[in-house]
Design an enzyme around this catalytic site. Structure first.
Site, PDB file in Angstrom:
ATOM      1  N   GLU B  51       0.813  -1.219   0.000  1.00 22.37           N
ATOM      2  CA  GLU B  51       0.000   0.000   0.000  1.00 22.37           C
ATOM      3  C   GLU B  51       0.844   1.267   0.000  1.00 22.37           C
ATOM      4  OE1 GLU B  51      -0.550  -2.642   1.844  1.00 22.37           O
ATOM      5  OE2 GLU B  51      -2.655  -3.242   1.634  1.00 22.37           O
ATOM      6  N   PHE B 113     -11.423  -7.517  13.943  1.00 21.95           N
ATOM      7  CA  PHE B 113     -10.364  -7.967  13.049  1.00 21.95           C
ATOM      8  C   PHE B 113     -10.062  -6.882  12.009  1.00 21.95           C
ATOM      9  CE2 PHE B 113      -9.116 -10.195   9.069  1.00 21.95           C
ATOM     10  CZ  PHE B 113      -7.852 -10.594   9.502  1.00 21.95           C
ATOM     11  N   GLN B 114      -8.802  -6.551  11.888  1.00 21.76           N
ATOM     12  CA  GLN B 114      -8.325  -5.528  10.955  1.00 21.76           C
ATOM     13  C   GLN B 114      -8.974  -4.168  11.168  1.00 21.76           C
ATOM     14  OE1 GLN B 114      -8.273  -7.229   6.931  1.00 21.76           O
ATOM     15  NE2 GLN B 114      -6.225  -7.995   7.404  1.00 21.76           N
ATOM     16  N   LYS B 163     -17.545  -1.105   6.003  1.00 24.41           N
ATOM     17  CA  LYS B 163     -17.978  -2.065   4.991  1.00 24.41           C
ATOM     18  C   LYS B 163     -19.495  -2.073   4.794  1.00 24.41           C
ATOM     19  CE  LYS B 163     -17.206  -6.754   3.381  1.00 24.41           C
ATOM     20  NZ  LYS B 163     -16.524  -8.031   3.614  1.00 24.41           N
ATOM     21  N   MET B 484      24.154   9.014   2.601  1.00 23.39           N
ATOM     22  CA  MET B 484      23.946  10.303   3.258  1.00 23.39           C
ATOM     23  C   MET B 484      24.163  10.179   4.763  1.00 23.39           C
ATOM     24  SD  MET B 484      23.525  13.387   2.695  1.00 23.39           S
ATOM     25  CE  MET B 484      22.639  13.992   1.269  1.00 23.39           C
TER      26      MET B 484
HETATM   27  C1  TPP Z   1      12.241   5.687   5.329  1.00 22.35           C
HETATM   28  C2  TPP Z   1      13.504   6.377   5.695  1.00 22.35           C
HETATM   29  N1  TPP Z   1      14.315   5.853   6.644  1.00 22.35           N
HETATM   30  C3  TPP Z   1      15.480   6.469   6.945  1.00 22.35           C
HETATM   31  C4  TPP Z   1      15.856   7.624   6.344  1.00 22.35           C
HETATM   32  C5  TPP Z   1      17.171   8.315   6.715  1.00 22.35           C
HETATM   33  N2  TPP Z   1      18.062   8.350   5.563  1.00 22.35           N
HETATM   34  C6  TPP Z   1      18.215   9.456   4.800  1.00 22.35           C
HETATM   35  S1  TPP Z   1      19.261   9.234   3.528  1.00 22.35           S
HETATM   36  C7  TPP Z   1      19.577   7.647   3.990  1.00 22.35           C
HETATM   37  C8  TPP Z   1      20.525   6.789   3.198  1.00 22.35           C
HETATM   38  C9  TPP Z   1      19.969   6.421   1.882  1.00 22.35           C
HETATM   39  O1  TPP Z   1      20.801   5.443   1.297  1.00 22.35           O
HETATM   40  P1  TPP Z   1      20.754   5.209  -0.246  1.00 22.35           P
HETATM   41  O2  TPP Z   1      19.371   5.024  -0.709  1.00 22.35           O
HETATM   42  O3  TPP Z   1      21.709   4.115  -0.599  1.00 22.35           O
HETATM   43  O4  TPP Z   1      21.238   6.587  -0.842  1.00 22.35           O
HETATM   44  P2  TPP Z   1      22.686   7.261  -0.819  1.00 22.35           P
HETATM   45  O5  TPP Z   1      22.653   8.309   0.240  1.00 22.35           O
HETATM   46  O6  TPP Z   1      23.671   6.187  -0.523  1.00 22.35           O
HETATM   47  O7  TPP Z   1      22.818   7.837  -2.168  1.00 22.35           O
HETATM   48  C10 TPP Z   1      18.848   7.320   5.136  1.00 22.35           C
HETATM   49  C11 TPP Z   1      18.924   6.023   5.832  1.00 22.35           C
HETATM   50  C12 TPP Z   1      14.961   8.153   5.379  1.00 22.35           C
HETATM   51  N3  TPP Z   1      15.186   9.299   4.751  1.00 22.35           N
HETATM   52  N4  TPP Z   1      13.825   7.501   5.059  1.00 22.35           N
END
Ligand code: TPP
Ligand code: MG
Lengths: 163, 578
Positions: B51, B113-114, B163, B484
């Site tokens: 979803e 449920f749900q 529902k 990042m």
């Molecule tokens: C759902 C979610 N969880 C955690 C984060 C924190 N976060 C921001 S950037 C990042 C790393 C992303 O890694 P990747 O997709 O490999 O991108 P890169 O920075 O390596 O290009 C994280 C964990 C986020 N933005 N979204």
């Protein structure tokens, strides 16, 4: 600064939770909150006391206005207004205390609305300050229970909050 | 009048609202609605694999088309799975209607449920929500939901449908309302004339102006007017991460993005500006850096459709509440009728100063990254893709370094081409959003720029791409880390890489793509980058997963100094600071 914000909103399920949710979500505080339907059953009137500087209050009113259920609102503290709160208190009253309590009630223009041989239930209406003062005046007597309604308010003069 | 069941009413109301596409996933509480969908032809339903994917796909569709994205999910887990996507849309003000099934009215509150309180769960992340109590109310509620979602400052609206309300055995007269009366909702229209005149006078007096435009310009269809205004005044323009494309990215008056990873010239120009015209932007903390140090000498004009956005974090000197289109066109009219111009010699000096900044530390004039090593640099990958797609692709993104590289190096000349989760920063957004865009524009190139971390958050949607034959390009800048996060750990935690690397556990993305029936391409060497990219993009009819191994040690620069930095305090490389 303490502000009294009065809100007209749709009398719909969920409307109140949106208002309260907004306050917790955005970290605004609510000192008191009262709400009831108006003469028009499709509308509720909500009065809220909050504390904040001008910037915060501006954000609060803007965000309240943004809620879809909110029809209109006014910051009553911006103009001259009347505010009232209702207090009911059960106070222990035995022997000589009975007269003393009664005197305080008279001074604050309260009413005794229930009695037993050991206590009075007193009702006082007025500004929150007055109610605070009354409770203080009761000081040496044993307060058994206090309930306060929260503030309701209305503007003075011809000004009205209506749709 | 025609008699319809609640389920049929709901679908009919969507048809009457002009909906032809729904992204969703069925389940018990939504089955009557799903049956109604089966028995009609005009609305196409896309079955996603999660979803969250449905909400992001609808979101991508909405961002690229300007129409309302529509989502249908079941109660409980279906509804909660949609939450991240609703929050994503909310933070970026994207019009969306999410219809969630709910347990039958008599069971609500019994931990059935749900059952989840969807109206309650979603309350802080929706523009509004409805719980449908009676089938008779469905047409009006749907009408309101779309109206609210797509007017004023747009946003997601949840319609929770028990529902029993959709019971096929009970029929009611159906009529779709033509007009709506909502006394409690009047979105802003025209701006205040006096404020607009004051703003124009201030613009004409400016000596060091900057136009700072955000996502509101894209959403509000204000790009052309903004471009006309900037050109007429010869003012520099910077866009937020959400606003890229609001002003043509390859135009010489464009300073690039501003904010945390904004260009040196954009952030520095903002810092020194005397007049800032903020349009459909919200002074986000990723833009302003430390608010008390924000643009010390600037008078600020702030145009926004949402009064609550104005003077929220940065006080506006001239606030103007109104739609971007109406306010900008009124400004232009005022300018044209007065036929005045700002002091040209001051503006020319200002441009000289800006060009000098650009010359010294721009993204291109003084490359911020190594260009001659053996490893593939992520910036080069984006630049190559920009060339191959002739700057005309729809680019969706996930969240991380790859997102910033895409924002910096792909120049968007048109609005609605750059589609990313700027506000919530939702990893997992990119792929489903790309599918939503591809459905809207089957003949256009759609590229999802992602990282090996983000892509795994909604990787299951590769299967949706197979089912509906959605040939998008997935460009994975594979740095083998949550890049990042790693960058922050290297800059602020002395290189302690706490849980930002995977220790050899990454899947073989080529094989994974193939398992879903797609094409996988792996690019590891600098000299094969262009050739292999070209080959991959020549595959017009297939979903292609392009796994590019990039320099894992690369950081995104510029990067504003935090905490306590101003706009112009930036790291320009690992060692160089302003
Ligand atoms: C759902 C979610 N969880 C955690 C984060 C924190 N976060 C921001 S950037 C990042 C790393 C992303 O890694 P990747 O997709 O490999 O991108 P890169 O920075 O390596 O290009 C994280 C964990 C986020 N933005 N979204
Ligand atoms: Mg990565």
């Amino acid at each position: 600064m303490r502000r009294i914000i009065s809100v007209l909103m749709e009398n719909e399920p969920g409307a109140l939770s949106r208002v309260v949710g907004l306050f917790s979500q955005r970290g605004y505080n609510i000192e008191s909150l009262t709400v009831a339907p108006t003469e028009d059953a499709t509308l509720s009137r909500l009065t809220m006391v909050t504390i904040g500087d001008d910037h915060k209050i501006e954000q609060i009113t803007k965000n309240l206005n943004k809620l879809i259920d909110v029809v209109k609102l006014v910051d009553l503290t911006e103009g001259s207004h009347i505010e009232r709160e209702l207090l009911m208190v059960k106070v222990r009253a035995n022997g000589a205390q009975r007269d003393e309590v009664k005197r305080s009630v008279d001074i604050f223009r309260g009413q005794i609305v229930d009695v037993t041989s050991n206590m009075y239930t007193v009702q006082v209406a007025g500004t929150s300050e007055k109610l605070d003062a009354f409770l203080q005046a009761l000081g040496e007597h044993t307060i058994m229970e206090v309930v306060r309604s929260g503030v309701s308010g209305i503007a003075r003069g011809e000004k009205v909050l209506s749709v | 009048m025609e008699l319809l069941s609640g389920g049929d009413m709901l679908v009919r109301a969507l048809q009457d609202e002009g909906v032809d596409l729904i992204f969703g996933y069925p389940g018990g509480s939504a089955l009557h609605i799903y049956d109604a969908i089966f028995r009609q032809k005009s609305i196409k339903h896309i079955l996603v694999r999660h979803e969250q994917g449905a909400t992001h796909a609808a979101d991508g569709y909405a961002r690229s088309t300007g129409k309302v994205g529509v989502v249908l999910v079941t109660s409980g887990p279906g509804a909660t799975n949609a939450i991240t996507g609703i929050a994503t849309a909310y933070m970026d003000s994207i019009p969306m209607v999410v219809i969630s099934g709910q347990v039958t009215s008599d069971k609500i509150g019994e931990d059935a449920f749900q059952e989840t309180d969807m109206v309650g769960c979603s309350r802080p992340i929706v523009k509004h929500s409805f719980l449908v109590k009676n089938a008779e109310n469905i047409p009006e509620i749907i009408k309101k939901a779309f109206y609210i979602a797509n007017t004023g400052r747009p946003g997601p609206v949840v319609v929770d449908v028990p529902k029993d309300v959709t019971n096929p055995a009970e029929r009611y007269p159906y009529q779709y309302p033509e007009k709506l009366r909502m006394r409690s909702y009047t979105p802003a229209g025209k701006g205040h004339g006096g404020q607009i005149r004051k703003a124009v006078a201030l613009l004409l007096s400016a000596r060091r102006p900057v136009i700072y435009a955000g996502g509101g310009v894209v959403q509000g269809g204000g790009s052309e007017l903004l471009t006309e205004l900037a050109r007429r005044l010869n003012f520099p323009v910077t866009n937020t991460l959400m606003g890229l494309g609001a002003y043509p990215g390859s135009d010489k008056r464009f300073l690039g993005m501003l904010g945390m990873h904004g260009t040196f010239e954009a952030n520095t120009a903002m810092h020194h500006a005397d007049v800032i015209l903020a349009v459909g932007a919200r002074f986000d903390d990723r833009v302003t850096n430390t608010p008390s140090k924000f643009c010390p000498g600037a008078k600020i004009i702030h145009i926004d459709v949402d009064p609550a956005s104005i003077s929220k974090t940065i006080v506006a000197d001239i606030p103007i509440v109104g739609t971007v289109q109406s306010v900008l066109s009124e400004m232009l009219d005022t300018l044209k009728s007065g036929d005045e111009q700002p002091d040209q010699s001051a503006i020319v000096d200002w441009w000289r100063q800006i060009d000098d900044w650009r010359e010294r530390h721009g993204l291109y004039t003084a490359p911020r990254y190594q260009t001659d090593g053996a490893l593939i640099m992520p910036q080069d990958v984006i630049r190559a893709v920009y060339d191959i797609t002739e700057g005309d692709a729809y680019v969706t993104s996930d969240v991380g370094q790859h997102q910033m590289f895409a924002a910096q190096y792909y120049h968007f000349d048109k609005p609605r081409r750059w589609i990313n989760s700027g506000g919530l920063g939702t990893m997992g957004f990119g792929l489903p959003a790309a599918l939503g865009v591809k459905i809207a524009y089957p003949d256009k190139e759609v590229v999802c720029v992602t990282g090996e971390g983000s892509i795994q958050m909604c990787i299951q949607e590769l299967s949706t791409a197979t089912q509906y034959h959605l040939p998008v390009k997935i460009l994975c800048l594979n740095n083998q880390a949550l890049g990042m996060v790693k960058q922050w750990q290297e800059m602020q935690y002395e290189g302690r890489l706490s849980n930002s690397v995977y220790e050899e556990s990454l899947p073989d993305f080529v094989k994974l793509a193939e398992a879903y029936g797609h094409l996988g391409v792996k690019i590891e060497h600098r000299d094969e980058l262009h050739g292999k990219l070209q080959e991959a993009f020549a595959e017009k009819n297939r979903t292609v997963f392009i796994d590019v191994y990039v320099d894992p040690s690369e950081h995104v620069y510029p990067m504003q100094v935090m905490p306590n930095g101003s706009m112009r305090d930036m790291w320009l490389s690992k060692t160089e600071r302003t």
